[in-house]
Design a protein around this motif. Structure first.
Motif, mmCIF file in Angstrom:
data_model
loop_
_atom_site.group_PDB
_atom_site.id
_atom_site.type_symbol
_atom_site.label_atom_id
_atom_site.label_comp_id
_atom_site.label_asym_id
_atom_site.label_seq_id
_atom_site.Cartn_x
_atom_site.Cartn_y
_atom_site.Cartn_z
ATOM 1 N N GLY A 229 0.775 -1.229 0.000
ATOM 2 C CA GLY A 229 0.000 0.000 0.000
ATOM 3 C C GLY A 229 0.806 1.278 0.000
ATOM 4 O O GLY A 229 0.231 2.366 0.153
ATOM 5 N N ILE A 230 2.127 1.200 -0.161
ATOM 6 C CA ILE A 230 2.932 2.428 -0.219
ATOM 7 C C ILE A 230 2.479 3.254 -1.421
ATOM 8 O O ILE A 230 2.483 2.771 -2.549
ATOM 9 N N PRO A 231 2.037 4.488 -1.207
ATOM 10 C CA PRO A 231 1.544 5.291 -2.341
ATOM 11 C C PRO A 231 2.676 5.751 -3.253
ATOM 12 O O PRO A 231 3.754 6.120 -2.788
ATOM 13 N N VAL A 232 2.412 5.700 -4.547
ATOM 14 C CA VAL A 232 3.351 6.207 -5.545
ATOM 15 C C VAL A 232 2.586 7.246 -6.349
ATOM 16 O O VAL A 232 1.761 6.925 -7.196
ATOM 17 N N ASN A 233 2.848 8.499 -6.055
ATOM 18 C CA ASN A 233 2.055 9.592 -6.633
ATOM 19 C C ASN A 233 2.601 10.052 -7.982
ATOM 20 O O ASN A 233 2.954 11.214 -8.175
ATOM 21 N N VAL A 234 2.704 9.089 -8.895
ATOM 22 C CA VAL A 234 3.137 9.369 -10.265
ATOM 23 C C VAL A 234 2.088 8.781 -11.193
ATOM 24 O O VAL A 234 1.778 7.593 -11.084
ATOM 25 N N PRO A 235 1.524 9.587 -12.092
ATOM 26 C CA PRO A 235 0.489 9.064 -13.000
ATOM 27 C C PRO A 235 0.961 7.820 -13.749
ATOM 28 O O PRO A 235 2.124 7.718 -14.128
ATOM 29 N N VAL A 236 0.080 6.895 -13.939
ATOM 30 C CA VAL A 236 0.301 5.616 -14.621
ATOM 31 C C VAL A 236 1.171 4.686 -13.774
ATOM 32 O O VAL A 236 0.756 3.579 -13.432
ATOM 33 N N ILE A 237 2.370 5.144 -13.406
ATOM 34 C CA ILE A 237 3.244 4.305 -12.589
ATOM 35 C C ILE A 237 2.587 4.020 -11.243
ATOM 36 O O ILE A 237 2.645 2.899 -10.731
ATOM 37 N N GLY A 238 1.938 5.038 -10.682
ATOM 38 C CA GLY A 238 1.245 4.857 -9.412
ATOM 39 C C GLY A 238 0.148 3.823 -9.513
ATOM 40 O O GLY A 238 -0.054 3.013 -8.592
#
Length: 375
Positions: A175-184
């Motif tokens: 559940g670690i958020p990755v705030n990058v479009p598509v990659i997230g």
């Protein structure tokens, strides 16, 4: 004693039938559990017990056996694993299209008597299943990981060590958020928390890695009877300790046990992975001993019992059964106005799905065989 069980050469290179039986019998469990889940119906007490039992194996069986299979596969090159991985991910999204089609198909027949609950259920399920990731997706991703490890020529012990490390680290990575479009979004599919993520590759990778190591080891077993007799003892001990701790911590509160085991099933930590593998090993040993009672010296022995033959047929065509059985539930769910069913109706639905899916799979296989024979 180990010298009498193991050989330096690979002598156990035939099909490990006990795991085929294991996959087959859990296909029946899946039919029953999904009859309730796919129709958003309340589980009865029997189903809760069955589900709690299934959480100690279930999807873990298929991923573990997949790992074993890579050690026995004739197409074990990294490129073949990559092809299998891509194919399984594609299957997932083709399966999703079929799910949504099955959900929407009955709509014109029931829209005239639509309730607010039915509308909410339909919207929720269409949104959920168009993005759904389940056993096909995680299998595909795991194949890609195994392709990398195979390319790097990783030794067997490292499959065990990496598998243990993944099961220890997974709860901290999840559940670690990755705030990058598509990659997230992609990371959410792999390690994230979302309604449409049924299982994450993060949590189930360890089962596959342990399966690969187990497959490489069992190829050297020359006395399977002795192997299962020796290693069934620690498996039984772990199973007893597991359930002893469960009932000590939660007593007779079935609802709490159900909730805890449901969460641990999709997000297993190291202890749960170890307990699941102990259950799987014990079940496999039981099937092996049952099979040995009926087996003589014929290595090509085939069971005469129709139930045993059906379980093996499930195992051989497990992907087809898994992909098709839920579509039956979705169509019936839609025809019921997207409203849940009572318990006895879900049991009947499971029986209906077994029969209809059987006709579809057998029919498909029959036509495929005729087509390939002619061509």
């Amino acid at each position: 004693m180990m010298n009498t069980i193991f050989s330096k050469e690979e002598v156990n290179t035939g099909r490990q039938m006990e795991f085929d039986y294991l996959k087959g019998i859990f296909m029946l469990v899946i039919y029953l559990i999904h009859a309730f889940q796919a129709t958003m119906s309340q589980e009865d007490s029997i189903i809760r017990w069955i589900y709690m039992f299934a959480t100690m194996s279930g999807a873990a069986i298929f991923i573990f056996v997949m790992g074993i299979g890579t050690a026995y596969s004739k197409n074990a090159a990294p490129a073949e694993f990559v092809k299998s991985g891509i194919r399984m991910v594609i299957y997932q999204y083709l399966n999703n299209i079929a799910y949504v089609a099955a959900l929407v198909l009955p709509y014109p027949f029931v829209s005239g008597k639509f309730s607010e609950t039915a509308s909410e259920n339909l919207r929720f399920m269409v949104k959920l299943y168009i993005q759904y990731t389940n056993i096909f997706f995680i299998t595909g991703i795991i194949y890609l990981v195994l392709a990398l490890l195979k390319k790097l020529d990783v030794k067997t012990i490292w499959y065990v060590l990496i598998g243990a490390a993944v099961s220890l680290a997974a709860p901290y990575i999840y559940g670690i958020p990755v705030n990058v479009p598509v990659i997230g979004y992609i990371m959410k599919l792999l390690i994230g928390d979302a309604d449409f993520v049924s299982f994450t590759p993060l949590y189930f990778l360890s089962y596959a890695l342990f399966g690969v190591a187990f497959g490489k080891m069992i190829r050297h077993v020359k006395d399977k009877m002795g192997f299962y007799k020796v290693f069934a003892i620690p498996a039984i001990a772990i199973v007893i300790v597991w359930w002893g701790l469960i009932f000590r911590n939660y007593g007779s509160d079935i609802s709490e046990i159900y909730t805890v085991l449901s969460d641990a099933y999709t997000h297993p930590d190291f202890w749960h992975v170890a307990a699941s593998l102990a259950h799987i090993f014990l079940f496999a040993a039981i099937f092996f001993f049952i099979e040995e009672i009926h087996r003589k010296n014929d290595r090509l022995w085939e069971p005469k019992n129709p139930i045993a033959r059906q379980l093996l047929y499930y195992s051989r065509h497990i992907s087809k059964y898994y992909a098709l059985h839920v579509t039956v539930y979705f169509v019936v769910f839609g025809l019921n106005g997207y409203q849940s069913f009572q318990s006895y109706q879900c049991w009947l639905l499971a029986l209906l799905s077994i029969m209809v899916t059987e006709l579809m799979v057998r029919g498909f296989n029959y036509l495929s065989e005729k087509f390939f024979v002619r061509n």
